[in-house]
Design a protein around this motif. Sequence first.
Motif, PDB file in Angstrom:
ATOM      1  N   UNK A  67      43.145  32.802  35.173  1.00 28.82           N
ATOM      2  CA  UNK A  67      41.580  33.357  35.200  1.00 28.82           C
ATOM      3  C   UNK A  67      40.930  32.590  36.023  1.00 28.82           C
ATOM      4  N   UNK A  68      40.036  33.314  37.009  1.00 25.75           N
ATOM      5  CA  UNK A  68      39.308  32.468  37.752  1.00 25.75           C
ATOM      6  C   UNK A  68      37.952  32.950  37.543  1.00 25.75           C
ATOM      7  N   UNK A 112      30.817  30.171  30.142  1.00 32.57           N
ATOM      8  CA  UNK A 112      30.966  30.807  31.629  1.00 32.57           C
ATOM      9  C   UNK A 112      31.950  32.234  31.116  1.00 32.57           C
ATOM     10  N   UNK A 113      32.033  32.901  32.091  1.00 31.98           N
ATOM     11  CA  UNK A 113      32.941  34.194  32.228  1.00 31.98           C
ATOM     12  C   UNK A 113      33.892  34.289  33.296  1.00 31.98           C
ATOM     13  N   UNK A 114      35.262  34.748  32.950  1.00 27.98           N
ATOM     14  CA  UNK A 114      36.246  34.503  33.714  1.00 27.98           C
ATOM     15  C   UNK A 114      36.943  35.917  33.990  1.00 27.98           C
ATOM     16  N   UNK A 115      37.469  36.159  35.208  1.00 33.02           N
ATOM     17  CA  UNK A 115      38.328  37.460  35.620  1.00 33.02           C
ATOM     18  C   UNK A 115      39.667  37.220  35.734  1.00 33.02           C
ATOM     19  N   UNK A 116      40.587  38.074  35.625  1.00 36.17           N
ATOM     20  CA  UNK A 116      41.965  37.793  35.882  1.00 36.17           C
ATOM     21  C   UNK A 116      42.132  37.795  37.432  1.00 36.17           C
ATOM     22  N   UNK A 152      46.279  35.112  44.517  1.00 31.62           N
ATOM     23  CA  UNK A 152      46.316  33.948  45.261  1.00 31.62           C
ATOM     24  C   UNK A 152      47.699  33.239  45.638  1.00 31.62           C
ATOM     25  N   UNK A 153      47.944  33.672  46.993  1.00 32.37           N
ATOM     26  CA  UNK A 153      49.254  33.195  47.418  1.00 32.37           C
ATOM     27  C   UNK A 153      49.271  32.137  48.057  1.00 32.37           C
TER      28      UNK A 153
END
Length: 276
Positions: free
Chosen positions: A235-236, A249-253, A213-214
């Motif tokens: 984490x998003x 909720x679940x998050x990913x890097x 995410x720039x």
Amino acid sequence: MSLEADVSDLWQRKQDGLTAADATDDHLAVLDEFLEALEAGEVRAAEKGSDGWEANEWVKQGILLNFGLRETEARTYGDVTYHDVLPLRETADLNERGTRNTPDGTVIRRGAYVGSDAILMSPAFVNIGAYVGDGTLVDSCDTVGSCAQIGDDVKLGANTLIGGVLEPVEDAPVIVEDGVSLGAGCRVTSGFVVGENSVVGENTLLTPRIPIYDLVEEEVIYGELPPERRAFTRFVESSVSDHDLFDGGAYKPAVVATDVEEQTLEATEREDALRE
């Protein structure tokens, strides 16, 4: 014939059925000359052109030939006996260029290039085809994988992994450009390109499968970190975030990239005492 032509010819012979048992002294002489060219920095597994970094396929073919056309032998390193197709790299030339490699675990495999005024702290491992530029610090417990290209004045923090990309031969390896600082525990894999003068926070994973995410250009990119960025892991929300099994909720890097601030650059400068 040029070295490239010799390697390409030998590669074709290998595709036609040539094996290690069939390899002659002339074939092995080509491979030895090739390894010497890698160690001298005369040939590289990838180079930067007008369209970015591109693999030198014939160089990667030459590396693969050293595995396919050599027999495994018993070898010694200090008091350790090991079995491999290649010995470790001779390091007398490093001292001549002001480079240091500390004892008890710093391993440089044949076919690796290490520039001038570099420091390799033990235990560290630099694999065949890797290129480590001038003034670069490879810290303790670091791995520089096969064909990885590390620029000048780079700092690889302790316990950093730079992945190797050997096959397919047309794929560019991991690139860490000049002036980059990678914090301890970073992982850079699968041909990712870290742009020059960037500062990456510790334990950050940089791989083409994780979005960047720039915030400078306000875009999401994959496979590269633009130059002069400060990057760190956040984490998003995941696509399975509303699943019943994930309470809350679940998050990913993901990796967030911002401008490099002057204070950040000052904090990453190496102490002059290291080179006195």
